[in-house]
Scaffold this active site. Sequence first.
Site, PDB file in Angstrom:
ATOM      1  CG  ASN A  15      -0.209   0.109   2.585  1.00 38.50           C
ATOM      2  OD1 ASN A  15       0.851   0.134   2.705  1.00 38.50           O
ATOM      3  ND2 ASN A  15      -1.140   0.788   3.379  1.00 38.50           N
ATOM      4  CE1 TYR A  16       3.713   1.670   3.867  1.00 34.28           C
ATOM      5  CE2 TYR A  16       5.791   0.594   3.392  1.00 34.28           C
ATOM      6  CZ  TYR A  16       4.885   0.780   4.381  1.00 34.28           C
ATOM      7  OH  TYR A  16       5.058   0.489   5.615  1.00 34.28           O
TER       8      TYR A  16
END
Length: 328
Positions: free
Chosen positions: A55-56
């Site tokens: 999710n970065y």
Amino acid sequence: MKYRTIGTDPATRREVSALALGAMLFGSVTDERTSFAVLDRYVEAGGTFIDTSDNYAFWVDGGQGGQSEDLLGRWLRSRGVRDELVIATKVGARPLAPGTGYVDNGEGLSAKVIRESAERSRERLGVERIDLLYAHIEDRTVPLAETVGAFGELVAEGTVGLLGASNHAIWRVERARALAAAAGLPGYEVLQYQHSHLRPRSDVPSPLFQDGSLGHAGPELLSYLRAEPDLTLVAYSPLLAGAYVRQDKPLPPDYDHPGTPARLEVLRQVARECGASVNQVVLAWQMGGPFPIIPLAGASSVTQLEENLAAVDLELSQDQRSRLDAAH
């Protein structure tokens, strides 16, 4: 560089550098050229432990993340250093749709999501096996046995090596490990929580987690680690995003209490005695502690990375360590 061993099974345990490199903002806030330069210097200095997540950094552009894994994949392919490195990533907190977040619309930790998300991470990274895969945040809507079984299947298939948990209540970690042991499955061996020299208040919600107990390595987690020497703590945000040294980076509200000035003063005293920076003392204090702590520090420039790397060789005296521990 100094090294630590994570994991206990000879088939999956790995030797990693004592300082981990956080790649959270690589490919988004930190451009590709700078990210590649930082990665190159880290490996040149003997660094082997690189951390990312699926999710970065979704919050940068309102998307779903993946930029960091994509960049690491391009870098790995261009440098040919895959076998020398331990790549850690995470699943569970990727937003399901652009413009949403992990709290209200996260992917979660169902068996289906774990398998599909791990496969997408392997594709972005361009690796056959993820060396360390974390459950990024809790998902109390899914039975723990389902989550534990799904992670265990990936290890059995050889697409994942070690398992870890991040930002979980300690009782949930212990229950998951007990379920895994009872089923003859691999369990969590690496725990990733926010940990630094300054101590936050547990009665003030952290900026990221409304339950302040989930994100921070508080007394309960540290006690658990002392009782379970096979576990390793990877400490994220050890330098509090620059708040130790930068006037433009205030401490989060959960650090606003009378103990903070006292601990800051001792840090500054020890830094002067060592001829080191406050940041270096924080990292050295973690790395030289009584049980394994691996600081996970990001870097937005090679200069910043060099400062962090110098902390690996900083040896604190027992007196200095005692004063740092006792300040309150």
